[in-house]
Design an enzyme around this catalytic site. Structure first.
Site, short mmCIF file in Angstrom:
data_model
loop_
_atom_site.label_atom_id
_atom_site.label_comp_id
_atom_site.label_asym_id
_atom_site.label_seq_id
_atom_site.Cartn_x
_atom_site.Cartn_y
_atom_site.Cartn_z
N THR A 79 14.06 -10.54 2.87
CA THR A 79 13.72 -11.77 2.41
C THR A 79 14.97 -12.69 2.21
OG1 THR A 79 11.77 -11.19 1.38
CG2 THR A 79 12.76 -13.49 0.66
N ASN A 158 5.04 -7.75 11.30
CA ASN A 158 4.55 -6.81 10.42
C ASN A 158 3.10 -6.67 10.17
OD1 ASN A 158 5.62 -9.53 9.64
ND2 ASN A 158 4.19 -9.12 7.93
N GLN A 186 10.87 -4.74 10.72
CA GLN A 186 9.78 -3.84 11.11
C GLN A 186 10.07 -2.88 12.36
OE1 GLN A 186 7.19 -2.69 9.37
NE2 GLN A 186 6.88 -4.61 7.94
N THR A 244 27.99 -8.83 -7.30
CA THR A 244 28.46 -7.52 -7.36
C THR A 244 27.85 -6.85 -6.58
OG1 THR A 244 29.38 -7.87 -9.59
CG2 THR A 244 29.30 -5.56 -8.94
N CYS A 332 2.03 -10.04 0.96
CA CYS A 332 2.46 -11.45 0.42
C CYS A 332 1.54 -12.39 0.40
CB CYS A 332 3.84 -11.95 0.96
SG CYS A 332 4.90 -10.73 1.69
#
Ligand SMILES: *Cc1c(COP(=O)(O)O)cnc(C)c1O
Length: 396
Positions: A79, A158, A186, A244, A332
């Site tokens: 994402t 997907n 994918q 980080t 989703c």
């Protein structure tokens, strides 16, 4: 009514949603949670150790993917990589033009980023796909304009597993001076490809779709590509992505890529044989089924099948009661009753789009699993059709 005599088995057939971490991946990650916990930005030896691990990982990824070390930016997953690629490239090049081209079958990480661009005054063209789920290169050629700065089209979908001819699409976009991004979440680990061969400028990868950990991925950025940093802060990742670094996750992603490359031939053969067996047996036992998307141009592990007269959600819930995990559409969007945007874009009638189930196979699945699942699916489809007001057997 048949009685259940067997103990319940658990069969996971949702590998396009996520995969379990491979034991060798876990092993590669563990030292970075304990002994080697350093911050890769620290100057002391503990920090330098983390920095060395980070750069080794980068070199490992670059070698497998076919690009340079300096072209890899580690992110928090697919994402973030998609958001960064689409928004970052569009904004960095907005003085040259404000037109972007995409497809109607993209993952929401790309499509919602494109909607954001529209709100910011960019023009977005959605290329059609055919009934097989494939973008026609000629349509791309016709849609490119002098102010087109970016084309973003996914490598494999997907929901259906259908693969686009990215190499050809890149060639066309480049002729018109546009950058090309592809979401390869994918395909990575499922089919062999090399970034230099595809020729794209930006490419997204997520670790958890290839037996790596969740929350880590990468964006390939071809050297010289103008892109605006999206995550701002410290100078991590050569100023391109602040934060980080997730050294453990990155070590896991790298190991996952290495394992996928090492086992590719064997796994592909196995998955092809499992999906073929599944589809052929299912066709024998269940009438009125429809496979969604090209059977040929497809990653080896995915089958998206519509069952006439049956709601996809009802199938998922009844298979779940039998210990079988599958999904309809993308994870989703589940929870909403909207038909899949991917299947609708392919011209599937609403009724069949609502009745679609995605089976995505993986490393843990066996031939026995397949035969068991076919039996259960046949039984459940019949049960649901018997109580469905929508189902009437197709005449022939
Ligand atoms: C899963 C997926 C994503 C999102 O990746 P995350 O790492 O889960 O954020 C993006 N694109 C495609 C095609 C996917 O399947």
């Amino acid at each position: 009514m048949a009685t259940e005599s067997t103990t319940m088995r658990n069969i996971y057939l949702d590998h396009n949603a996520t995969t379990p971490v491979h034991p060798e991946v876990l092993e590669a990650m563990l030292p970075y949670f304990s002994r080697k916990f350093g911050n890769a930005s620290s100057m002391h030896s503990s920090g330098r150790e983390a920095k060395a691990a980070l750069e080794d990982a980068r070199a490992g990824c670059a070698r497998i993917l076919g690009c340079r070390d300096s072209e890899i930016v580690f992110t928090s997953g697919g994402t973030e990589s998609d958001n960064y690629a689409v928004k970052g490239a569009a904004f960095a090049n907005r003085n040259r033009g404000k037109h972007v081209i995409t497809s109607p079958i993209e993952h929401h990480a790309v499509s919602v980023s494109c909607e954001f661009l529209e709100k910011e005054g960019f023009g977005v063209t959605y290329l059609p796909v055919d009934s097989q789920g494939i973008v026609d290169p000629d349509q791309l050629r016709k849609s490119l304009r002098p102010d087109t700065t970016l084309v973003t089209i996914m490598h494999a979908n997907n929901e259906t597993g259908v693969i686009q001819d990215v190499k050809e699409l890149v060639r066309i976009a480049h002729e018109a001076g546009a950058l090309f991004h592809t979401d390869a979440v994918q395909t990575t680990g499922k089919i062999a490809y090399s970034i230099s061969e595809l020729g794209c400028d930006l490419l997204s990868i997520s670790a958890h779709k290839l037996y790596g950990p969740k929350g880590v991925g990468l964006l390939f950025i071809k050297s010289g590509t103008k892109i605006q940093a999206w995550n701002q802060g410290g100078g991590h990742e050569r100023g391109r992505r602040a934060g980080t670094e997730n050294v453990a996750g990155i070590a896991g992603l790298t190991r996952a890529l290495e394992i996928a490359a090492r086992d590719m031939a064997k796994e592909t053969a196995k998955l092809n044989s499992l999906t073929t067996r599944f589809y052929e047996r299912l066709r024998e036992c269940v009438p009125d089924i429809h496979i969604n998307g090209s059977l040929e141009k497809r990653v080896p592990n995915t089958l998206n099948i519509s069952f006439k007269g049956v709601e996809g959600e009802a199938m998922i819930l009844s298979l779940d009661m039998k210990g079988i995990s599958v999904s309809s559409g993308s994870a989703c969007t589940s929870g909403t009753t909207q038909a899949s945007h991917v299947l609708i874009a392919m011209g599937l009638p609403g009724e069949l789009a609502h009745g679609s189930v995605r089976f995505s196979f993986g490393r843990s699945n066996s031939e026995e699993d397949i035969d068991y699942v076919v039996d259960i699916v046949a039984q459940e489809v019949q049960r649901l059709r018997n109580i469905s007001p929508l189902y009437t057997k197709s005449g022939n």
